[in-house]
Design a protein around this motif. Structure first.
Motif, PDB file in Angstrom:
ATOM      1  N   GLN A   1       0.810  -1.204   0.000  1.00 51.42           N
ATOM      2  CA  GLN A   1       0.000   0.000   0.000  1.00 51.42           C
ATOM      3  C   GLN A   1       0.845   1.256   0.000  1.00 51.42           C
ATOM      4  OE1 GLN A   1      -3.256   0.083  -0.310  1.00 51.42           O
ATOM      5  NE2 GLN A   1      -3.381  -2.149  -0.405  1.00 51.42           N
ATOM      6  N   SER A   2       2.053   1.208   0.604  1.00 50.12           N
ATOM      7  CA  SER A   2       2.909   2.400   0.664  1.00 50.12           C
ATOM      8  C   SER A   2       4.107   2.194  -0.256  1.00 50.12           C
ATOM      9  CB  SER A   2       3.405   2.626   2.098  1.00 50.12           C
ATOM     10  OG  SER A   2       4.083   1.492   2.577  1.00 50.12           O
ATOM     11  N   VAL A   3       4.159   2.952  -1.332  1.00 48.52           N
ATOM     12  CA  VAL A   3       5.265   2.901  -2.272  1.00 48.52           C
ATOM     13  C   VAL A   3       5.655   4.319  -2.616  1.00 48.52           C
ATOM     14  CG1 VAL A   3       4.640   0.658  -3.264  1.00 48.52           C
ATOM     15  CG2 VAL A   3       3.591   2.740  -4.142  1.00 48.52           C
ATOM     16  N   GLU A   4       6.796   4.443  -3.179  1.00 49.00           N
ATOM     17  CA  GLU A   4       7.273   5.750  -3.558  1.00 49.00           C
ATOM     18  C   GLU A   4       6.552   6.227  -4.810  1.00 49.00           C
ATOM     19  OE1 GLU A   4      11.410   5.430  -4.046  1.00 49.00           O
ATOM     20  OE2 GLU A   4      11.822   5.005  -1.933  1.00 49.00           O
ATOM     21  N   THR A   5       6.704   7.516  -5.128  1.00 50.73           N
ATOM     22  CA  THR A   5       5.988   8.108  -6.253  1.00 50.73           C
ATOM     23  C   THR A   5       6.415   7.474  -7.569  1.00 50.73           C
ATOM     24  OG1 THR A   5       5.881  10.173  -5.042  1.00 50.73           O
ATOM     25  CG2 THR A   5       5.435  10.249  -7.409  1.00 50.73           C
ATOM     26  N   THR A   6       7.698   7.292  -7.771  1.00 50.00           N
ATOM     27  CA  THR A   6       8.161   6.699  -9.027  1.00 50.00           C
ATOM     28  C   THR A   6       7.704   5.257  -9.154  1.00 50.00           C
ATOM     29  OG1 THR A   6      10.246   6.134  -7.935  1.00 50.00           O
ATOM     30  CG2 THR A   6      10.153   8.210  -9.154  1.00 50.00           C
ATOM     31  N   ALA A   7       7.754   4.527  -8.072  1.00 49.88           N
ATOM     32  CA  ALA A   7       7.311   3.135  -8.112  1.00 49.88           C
ATOM     33  C   ALA A   7       5.818   3.050  -8.366  1.00 49.88           C
ATOM     34  CB  ALA A   7       7.665   2.425  -6.806  1.00 49.88           C
ATOM     35  N   THR A   8       5.057   4.002  -7.769  1.00 50.49           N
ATOM     36  CA  THR A   8       3.613   4.018  -7.985  1.00 50.49           C
ATOM     37  C   THR A   8       3.288   4.279  -9.439  1.00 50.49           C
ATOM     38  OG1 THR A   8       3.274   4.795  -5.728  1.00 50.49           O
ATOM     39  CG2 THR A   8       1.469   5.097  -7.273  1.00 50.49           C
ATOM     40  N   ARG A   9       4.031   5.230 -10.041  1.00 54.18           N
ATOM     41  CA  ARG A   9       3.784   5.550 -11.436  1.00 54.18           C
ATOM     42  C   ARG A   9       4.064   4.350 -12.325  1.00 54.18           C
ATOM     43  NH1 ARG A   9       7.156   9.309 -11.815  1.00 54.18           N
ATOM     44  NH2 ARG A   9       5.768  10.973 -11.072  1.00 54.18           N
ATOM     45  N   CYS A  10       5.108   3.574 -11.995  1.00 55.84           N
ATOM     46  CA  CYS A  10       5.456   2.417 -12.815  1.00 55.84           C
ATOM     47  C   CYS A  10       4.485   1.259 -12.621  1.00 55.84           C
ATOM     48  CB  CYS A  10       6.873   1.947 -12.487  1.00 55.84           C
ATOM     49  SG  CYS A  10       8.151   3.145 -12.952  1.00 55.84           S
ATOM     50  N   SER A  11       3.842   1.198 -11.457  1.00 57.19           N
ATOM     51  CA  SER A  11       2.942   0.076 -11.173  1.00 57.19           C
ATOM     52  C   SER A  11       1.492   0.379 -11.504  1.00 57.19           C
ATOM     53  CB  SER A  11       3.054  -0.305  -9.691  1.00 57.19           C
ATOM     54  OG  SER A  11       2.627   0.772  -8.865  1.00 57.19           O
ATOM     55  N   LEU A  12       1.218   1.506 -12.176  1.00 50.56           N
ATOM     56  CA  LEU A  12      -0.155   1.829 -12.536  1.00 50.56           C
ATOM     57  C   LEU A  12      -0.602   0.996 -13.736  1.00 50.56           C
ATOM     58  CD1 LEU A  12      -0.400   5.727 -12.242  1.00 50.56           C
ATOM     59  CD2 LEU A  12      -1.403   4.006 -10.738  1.00 50.56           C
ATOM     60  N   CYS A  13      -1.850   0.620 -13.724  1.00 52.01           N
ATOM     61  CA  CYS A  13      -2.478  -0.039 -14.867  1.00 52.01           C
ATOM     62  C   CYS A  13      -3.144   1.040 -15.719  1.00 52.01           C
ATOM     63  CB  CYS A  13      -3.505  -1.072 -14.398  1.00 52.01           C
ATOM     64  SG  CYS A  13      -4.486  -1.786 -15.724  1.00 52.01           S
ATOM     65  N   ILE A  14      -2.829   1.087 -16.995  1.00 51.61           N
ATOM     66  CA  ILE A  14      -3.361   2.169 -17.828  1.00 51.61           C
ATOM     67  C   ILE A  14      -4.851   1.980 -18.128  1.00 51.61           C
ATOM     68  CG2 ILE A  14      -1.118   2.470 -18.893  1.00 51.61           C
ATOM     69  CD1 ILE A  14      -2.422   1.184 -21.422  1.00 51.61           C
ATOM     70  N   LEU A  15      -5.388   0.814 -17.824  1.00 50.23           N
ATOM     71  CA  LEU A  15      -6.801   0.588 -18.102  1.00 50.23           C
ATOM     72  C   LEU A  15      -7.695   1.108 -16.974  1.00 50.23           C
ATOM     73  CD1 LEU A  15      -6.661  -2.978 -19.696  1.00 50.23           C
ATOM     74  CD2 LEU A  15      -6.935  -0.783 -20.849  1.00 50.23           C
ATOM     75  N   CYS A  16      -7.303   0.837 -15.725  1.00 49.50           N
ATOM     76  CA  CYS A  16      -8.100   1.314 -14.594  1.00 49.50           C
ATOM     77  C   CYS A  16      -7.476   2.509 -13.892  1.00 49.50           C
ATOM     78  CB  CYS A  16      -8.320   0.188 -13.582  1.00 49.50           C
ATOM     79  SG  CYS A  16      -6.796  -0.444 -12.829  1.00 49.50           S
TER      80      CYS A  16
ATOM     81  N   GLU B   1      -5.171   2.640 -11.697  1.00 54.08           N
ATOM     82  CA  GLU B   1      -4.908   2.355 -10.291  1.00 54.08           C
ATOM     83  C   GLU B   1      -3.725   1.405 -10.198  1.00 54.08           C
ATOM     84  OE1 GLU B   1      -8.426   0.790  -8.574  1.00 54.08           O
ATOM     85  OE2 GLU B   1      -9.598   2.634  -8.803  1.00 54.08           O
ATOM     86  N   ASN B   2      -3.273   1.169  -8.960  1.00 51.56           N
ATOM     87  CA  ASN B   2      -2.179   0.235  -8.777  1.00 51.56           C
ATOM     88  C   ASN B   2      -2.564  -1.143  -9.306  1.00 51.56           C
ATOM     89  OD1 ASN B   2      -0.583   2.169  -7.560  1.00 51.56           O
ATOM     90  ND2 ASN B   2      -1.267   1.650  -5.494  1.00 51.56           N
ATOM     91  N   ARG B   3      -1.634  -1.776 -10.007  1.00 48.77           N
ATOM     92  CA  ARG B   3      -1.919  -3.072 -10.592  1.00 48.77           C
ATOM     93  C   ARG B   3      -2.217  -4.119  -9.521  1.00 48.77           C
ATOM     94  NH1 ARG B   3       2.533  -2.040 -13.910  1.00 48.77           N
ATOM     95  NH2 ARG B   3       3.773  -3.423 -12.584  1.00 48.77           N
ATOM     96  N   ARG B   4      -3.281  -4.862  -9.737  1.00 51.59           N
ATOM     97  CA  ARG B   4      -3.619  -6.007  -8.905  1.00 51.59           C
ATOM     98  C   ARG B   4      -3.477  -7.265  -9.754  1.00 51.59           C
ATOM     99  NH1 ARG B   4      -6.815  -6.033  -4.520  1.00 51.59           N
ATOM    100  NH2 ARG B   4      -8.045  -7.725  -5.431  1.00 51.59           N
ATOM    101  N   HIS B   5      -2.718  -8.252  -9.238  1.00 48.37           N
ATOM    102  CA  HIS B   5      -2.500  -9.500  -9.954  1.00 48.37           C
ATOM    103  C   HIS B   5      -1.896  -9.194 -11.328  1.00 48.37           C
ATOM    104  CE1 HIS B   5      -5.206 -10.507  -6.764  1.00 48.37           C
ATOM    105  NE2 HIS B   5      -6.268 -10.031  -7.399  1.00 48.37           N
ATOM    106  N   SER B   6      -0.683  -8.667 -11.316  1.00 42.82           N
ATOM    107  CA  SER B   6      -0.036  -8.220 -12.551  1.00 42.82           C
ATOM    108  C   SER B   6      -0.009  -9.335 -13.595  1.00 42.82           C
ATOM    109  CB  SER B   6       1.388  -7.753 -12.268  1.00 42.82           C
ATOM    110  OG  SER B   6       1.376  -6.659 -11.377  1.00 42.82           O
TER     111      SER B   6
END
Length: 326
Positions: A261-276, A278-283
């Motif tokens: 739940q707590s990640v850095e800004t750059t890591a959050t940006r990289c882990s976003l799903c472009i479809l929803c 939001e943070n990727r769930r079950h990549s």
């Protein structure tokens, strides 16, 4: 005067010639109606004008007991199943209904049903009055279809859309299958003529070259049947893959998330799903290497079997669910 059975080239050339003259008649009727009534009304009544043009062509030729221009061009005549008499007026009228009117009604019904099933709301902004429904059979049928669809639930509408899609594919497949059978048997180029049993005899010609013509068209019919079989196999394979993707989505939709739940800004940006967004769930990785949520990409593949980013085509079974990926 010797009368020989018409072979495939005669029937095909006659049909092509009839289609050419029917197209000219439709274009002239459309131009005249658009000139006098305007473009807006022409767009609303374009299909009906084409229907009336085709009815006029066939009524002035086939129903009146004359050859069509295509039949006259290749010197063939219509005969009933006995091959000894010209078809009766009842049989010719049934042919015109099956060949012209029934395809128009089926197309109208399928388009109207698809529109109603895809509508967002159950209520339409305006509905035709009783007088206009009686004046326009199309509006009356559309109102009846709307009332029936309004009683359906959302899952039933989705199922209805799938059945409608299968029905449209089945009609196309049936037409192609009928043409392939025509290549093999040299009879009944149109489904309507097969239904009423109207065949053709040619007025002149020698039977010597018929065998070579039939053999070449039989080869074409066999190739057409093989193509249809491959097309049907591919359609069934795609259907199975979509069903498998839906089952896997239902299986993994409730898995616990492995991302923190707590990640850095750059890591959050990289882990976003472009479809929803939001943070990727079950990549999940596509064959081209892009990452998405499992739920998002499987749902996307139900509509388009391609990567949302690079548009590379792939089949849903090639998706890779990345377990323990962070």
């Amino acid at each position: 005067m010797p009368l020989l059975p018409a072979n495939q080239p005669h029937l095909i050339r006659a049909s092509q010639k009839d289609e050419y003259y029917q197209s000219c008649l439709r274009n002239n009727a459309n131009d005249a109606f658009q000139t006098f009534a305007g473009s807006k009304r022409w767009l609303d009544w374009r299909k009906e004008i084409e229907l009336l043009s085709d009815l006029a062509y066939h009524c002035l030729t086939t129903f009146a007991g004359y050859q069509t221009l295509g039949e006259e061009y290749v010197s063939i005549i219509q005969v009933d199943p006995t091959k000894r008499r010209v078809p009766s007026r009842t049989r010719r009228g049934a042919l015109i209904l099956l060949h012209v009117v029934v395809p128009y009604l089926v197309d109208k019904a399928l388009v109207c049903l698809e529109h109603e099933l895809q509508a967002e709301g159950s209520e339409r902004p305006s509905s035709p009055t009783t007088a206009s429904r009686w004046w326009s059979p199309v509006s009356y049928c559309r109102e009846r279809i709307h009332r029936a669809v309004r009683l359906l639930t959302e899952p039933q509408k989705k199922t209805g859309l799938q059945i409608l899609f299968v029905s449209q594919l089945s009609i196309t497949f049936l037409r192609r299958l009928h043409v392939a059978v025509f290549y093999l048997t040299a009879a009944f180029y149109h489904i309507g003529k097969r239904a009423v049993g109207i065949r053709y005899l040619r007025v002149h010609g020698q039977p010597g070259g018929d065998r070579a013509i039939w053999n070449s068209y039989r080869l074409l019919g066999a190739v057409s049947l093989l193509q249809l079989a491959l097309t049907l196999a591919l359609q069934l394979n795609n259907f199975r893959q979509r069903q498998r993707a839906r089952q896997e989505w239902r299986l993994h939709r409730n898995l616990p998330s492995s991302s923190s739940q707590s990640v850095e800004t750059t890591a959050t940006r990289c882990s976003l799903c472009i479809l929803c967004l939001e943070n990727r769930r079950h990549s999940t990785a596509t064959p081209c290497g892009h990452l998405f949520c499992w739920e998002c990409i499987t749902e996307w593949c139900n509509t388009k079997a391609e990567c949302p980013l690079c548009r590379e085509k792939f089949q849903p079974h090639r998706l890779v669910y990345l377990r323990n990926y962070k």
